[in-house]
Design an enzyme around this catalytic site. Structure first.
Site, PDB file in Angstrom:
ATOM      1  N   THR A 139       0.909  -0.839  -0.047  1.00 15.42           N
ATOM      2  CA  THR A 139       0.110   0.047   0.050  1.00 15.42           C
ATOM      3  C   THR A 139       0.737   1.117  -0.424  1.00 15.42           C
ATOM      4  O   THR A 139       0.544   2.350  -1.017  1.00 15.42           O
ATOM      5  CB  THR A 139      -0.326   0.020   0.959  1.00 15.42           C
ATOM      6  N   PRO A 193      -3.761  -0.579  -3.916  1.00 15.39           N
ATOM      7  CA  PRO A 193      -4.086   0.083  -3.093  1.00 15.39           C
ATOM      8  C   PRO A 193      -4.754  -1.847  -2.497  1.00 15.39           C
ATOM      9  O   PRO A 193      -4.211  -2.931  -3.160  1.00 15.39           O
ATOM     10  CB  PRO A 193      -5.665   0.045  -2.846  1.00 15.39           C
ATOM     11  N   ASP A 194      -4.726  -2.669  -1.566  1.00 15.21           N
ATOM     12  CA  ASP A 194      -4.789  -3.077  -0.822  1.00 15.21           C
ATOM     13  C   ASP A 194      -6.163  -3.583  -1.359  1.00 15.21           C
ATOM     14  O   ASP A 194      -7.209  -2.594  -1.583  1.00 15.21           O
ATOM     15  CB  ASP A 194      -4.904  -4.075   0.538  1.00 15.21           C
ATOM     16  N   PHE A 195      -6.995  -5.345  -0.587  1.00 18.37           N
ATOM     17  CA  PHE A 195      -8.665  -5.226  -0.556  1.00 18.37           C
ATOM     18  C   PHE A 195      -9.667  -5.008   0.075  1.00 18.37           C
ATOM     19  O   PHE A 195     -10.303  -4.944  -0.108  1.00 18.37           O
ATOM     20  CB  PHE A 195      -8.551  -7.159  -0.855  1.00 18.37           C
ATOM     21  N   ARG A 196      -9.037  -5.279   1.469  1.00 18.89           N
ATOM     22  CA  ARG A 196      -9.978  -4.999   2.568  1.00 18.89           C
ATOM     23  C   ARG A 196      -8.873  -4.502   3.390  1.00 18.89           C
ATOM     24  O   ARG A 196      -9.950  -3.896   4.997  1.00 18.89           O
ATOM     25  CB  ARG A 196      -9.280  -7.105   3.304  1.00 18.89           C
ATOM     26  N   ASN A 212       0.875 -11.020  -3.477  1.00 23.48           N
ATOM     27  CA  ASN A 212       1.053 -10.238  -4.491  1.00 23.48           C
ATOM     28  C   ASN A 212       1.609 -10.338  -5.856  1.00 23.48           C
ATOM     29  O   ASN A 212       2.081 -11.667  -6.016  1.00 23.48           O
ATOM     30  CB  ASN A 212       1.586  -9.025  -3.373  1.00 23.48           C
ATOM     31  N   ASP A 271       2.289  -8.486  -8.100  1.00 25.87           N
ATOM     32  CA  ASP A 271       2.807  -6.829  -7.927  1.00 25.87           C
ATOM     33  C   ASP A 271       4.014  -7.187  -8.305  1.00 25.87           C
ATOM     34  O   ASP A 271       4.735  -6.554  -9.272  1.00 25.87           O
ATOM     35  CB  ASP A 271       2.614  -6.090  -7.557  1.00 25.87           C
ATOM     36  N   HIS A 276       0.094 -16.724  -5.412  1.00 30.92           N
ATOM     37  CA  HIS A 276      -1.060 -16.437  -6.221  1.00 30.92           C
ATOM     38  C   HIS A 276      -1.143 -16.379  -7.992  1.00 30.92           C
ATOM     39  O   HIS A 276      -1.611 -15.761  -8.297  1.00 30.92           O
ATOM     40  CB  HIS A 276      -2.023 -15.768  -5.416  1.00 30.92           C
TER      41      HIS A 276
HETATM   42  P1  CNA Z   1      -6.189  -7.662   2.011  1.00 31.02           P
HETATM   43  O1  CNA Z   1      -7.057  -9.085   2.675  1.00 31.02           O
HETATM   44  O2  CNA Z   1      -7.014  -6.438   1.437  1.00 31.02           O
HETATM   45  O3  CNA Z   1      -5.476  -7.872   3.615  1.00 31.02           O
HETATM   46  C1  CNA Z   1      -4.779  -6.833   2.935  1.00 31.02           C
HETATM   47  C2  CNA Z   1      -4.408  -6.084   4.510  1.00 31.02           C
HETATM   48  O4  CNA Z   1      -3.428  -5.497   5.297  1.00 31.02           O
HETATM   49  C3  CNA Z   1      -5.489  -5.731   5.661  1.00 31.02           C
HETATM   50  O5  CNA Z   1      -5.403  -5.825   7.393  1.00 31.02           O
HETATM   51  C4  CNA Z   1      -5.253  -4.547   5.602  1.00 31.02           C
HETATM   52  O6  CNA Z   1      -5.240  -3.678   7.061  1.00 31.02           O
HETATM   53  C5  CNA Z   1      -3.175  -4.725   5.873  1.00 31.02           C
HETATM   54  N1  CNA Z   1      -2.687  -3.174   5.531  1.00 31.02           N
HETATM   55  C6  CNA Z   1      -2.378  -2.265   4.825  1.00 31.02           C
HETATM   56  N2  CNA Z   1      -1.471  -1.495   4.685  1.00 31.02           N
HETATM   57  C7  CNA Z   1      -0.753  -1.840   6.061  1.00 31.02           C
HETATM   58  C8  CNA Z   1       0.341  -1.261   6.205  1.00 31.02           C
HETATM   59  N3  CNA Z   1       1.503   0.024   5.251  1.00 31.02           N
HETATM   60  N4  CNA Z   1       0.713  -1.686   7.182  1.00 31.02           N
HETATM   61  C9  CNA Z   1       0.549  -3.137   7.704  1.00 31.02           C
HETATM   62  N5  CNA Z   1      -0.647  -3.554   7.155  1.00 31.02           N
HETATM   63  C10 CNA Z   1      -1.800  -2.962   6.572  1.00 31.02           C
HETATM   64  O7  CNA Z   1      -5.749  -9.021   1.175  1.00 31.02           O
HETATM   65  P2  CNA Z   1      -4.199 -10.267   1.502  1.00 31.02           P
HETATM   66  O8  CNA Z   1      -3.246 -10.433   0.751  1.00 31.02           O
HETATM   67  O9  CNA Z   1      -4.744 -10.930   2.868  1.00 31.02           O
HETATM   68  O10 CNA Z   1      -5.388 -10.902   1.011  1.00 31.02           O
HETATM   69  C11 CNA Z   1      -5.124 -11.732  -0.436  1.00 31.02           C
HETATM   70  C12 CNA Z   1      -5.210 -11.351  -1.807  1.00 31.02           C
HETATM   71  C13 CNA Z   1      -5.498  -9.703  -1.607  1.00 31.02           C
HETATM   72  C14 CNA Z   1      -4.141 -11.800  -2.429  1.00 31.02           C
HETATM   73  O11 CNA Z   1      -4.601 -12.852  -3.937  1.00 31.02           O
HETATM   74  C15 CNA Z   1      -3.505 -10.907  -3.585  1.00 31.02           C
HETATM   75  O12 CNA Z   1      -3.319 -11.205  -5.042  1.00 31.02           O
HETATM   76  C16 CNA Z   1      -4.875  -9.658  -3.431  1.00 31.02           C
HETATM   77  N6  CNA Z   1      -4.122  -8.543  -4.057  1.00 31.02           N
HETATM   78  C17 CNA Z   1      -2.743  -8.023  -4.186  1.00 31.02           C
HETATM   79  C18 CNA Z   1      -2.296  -6.823  -4.651  1.00 31.02           C
HETATM   80  C19 CNA Z   1      -1.237  -6.005  -5.271  1.00 31.02           C
HETATM   81  O13 CNA Z   1      -0.282  -7.433  -5.813  1.00 31.02           O
HETATM   82  N7  CNA Z   1       0.210  -6.257  -4.708  1.00 31.02           N
HETATM   83  C20 CNA Z   1      -2.755  -5.811  -4.605  1.00 31.02           C
HETATM   84  C21 CNA Z   1      -4.610  -6.174  -3.871  1.00 31.02           C
HETATM   85  C22 CNA Z   1      -5.215  -7.745  -3.394  1.00 31.02           C
END
Ligand code: CNA
Length: 255
Positions: free
Chosen positions: A31, A36-39, A110, A112, A127
């Protein structure tokens, strides 16, 4: 507050002392790179249904929905492909630690490619990633240059054999993960320290793998929010991964 400080110091000591580490990373470590993340707070799921016209947020990564309507996925993918993202402090930390440790094995959810861009050399993208693409129906490989050209303009590449939409080889909900991940799942390595960072631990089998590893060795959960598997970990730190990276560098580890 005092308890948090104590747990942070304990975690920093473990990172400094560990010689072999396994790190599971998620969208939260990117992030700060601008993806952006998902959740998480302001994550993609918060506005994706409206933004991409989806029936529900997860549909964007479901194969049956993609085969009927690949456009929302390609709008998302084109945003990811058009921008030049750089590794965050946490990606850099893991790469910098490498020569100072015996082994740092990274399993990333990820897609990316930022661990590789930072210079980490033992990365399992559980993934998948965006470096190859194939037909969502007959699996015929699709030339990656043509895929990149079309996908970056949010145009849907179509299979030259059967005409179905092509998809990058990222793992959608319900699809199998790469063989390398299952091998690790079945034969987890002996390591001094396991860290799950920037992941909500809600996607399986990665979340189950994390729970198993956390119970097997010293373990740290590093995330902004709590997760369903917090009770499996020795230490849970609710903090930004960037702040943790800065704290590690203050312990004398060069970042
Ligand atoms: P998620 O479910 O979106 O969880 C991300 C977590 O990270 C959340 O609980 C947030 O609170 C936490 N978070 C966000 N920013 C920070 C920070 N700066 N420091 C600490 N914690 C933080 O994503 P997961 O990876 O758990 O879920 C798996 C999915 C998301 C996978 O299939 C990925 O491919 C997918 N994804 C990937 C990307 C990427 O490649 N960058 C982006 C978005 C989603």
């Amino acid at each position: 507050m005092k308890e948090n400080h104590f747990q942070l110091n304990r975690a920093l000591k473990w990172v400094k002392e560990a010689q072999t580490l396994l790190i599971l990373t998620g969208a939260g470590i990117s992030t700060d790179s601008g993806i952006p993340d998902f959740r998480g707070p302001h994550g993609l799921y918060e506005n994706s249904a409206q933004k991409f016209g989806l029936p529900y947020p997860e549909a964007i990564f479901e194969l049956p929905y993609f085969k009927k309507n690949p456009n929302p996925f390609y709008h998302f993918a084109s945003e990811l492909m058009r921008n030049e993202y750089n590794p965050s402090l946490f990606h850099q930390l893991l790469a910098e630690l490498q020569p100072q440790k015996q082994r740092i094995l990274i399993v990333t959810q990820n897609i990316d490619g930022l661990h590789q861009k930072a210079g980490s050399n033992e990365v399992i993208p559980c993934h998948g990633d965006m470096t190859s693409a194939s037909c969502s129906s007959c699996s015929t490989p699709y030339p990656i240059e043509a895929f990149n050209r079309l996908a970056s303009k949010a145009e849907v590449p179509l299979c030259e054999t059967c005409g179905a939409p092509v998809k990058p080889d990222v793992v959608f909900f319900g699809e199998n993960l790469p063989e390398s991940f299952y091998e690790l799942y079945l034969n987890p390595p002996e390591v001094d320290l396991f860290i799950a960072a920037g992941t909500s631990l809600t996607v399986h089998p990665a979340a189950g793998f994390a729970a198993g590893m956390a119970e097997k060795c010293q373990s740290i959960r590093l995330n902004l929010q709590s997760t369903p598997y917090d009770s499996c970990f020795d230490i849970c730190l609710n903090m930004q991964v960037e702040e943790f990276s800065k704290q590690v560098s203050r312990t004398g580890v060069k970042v």
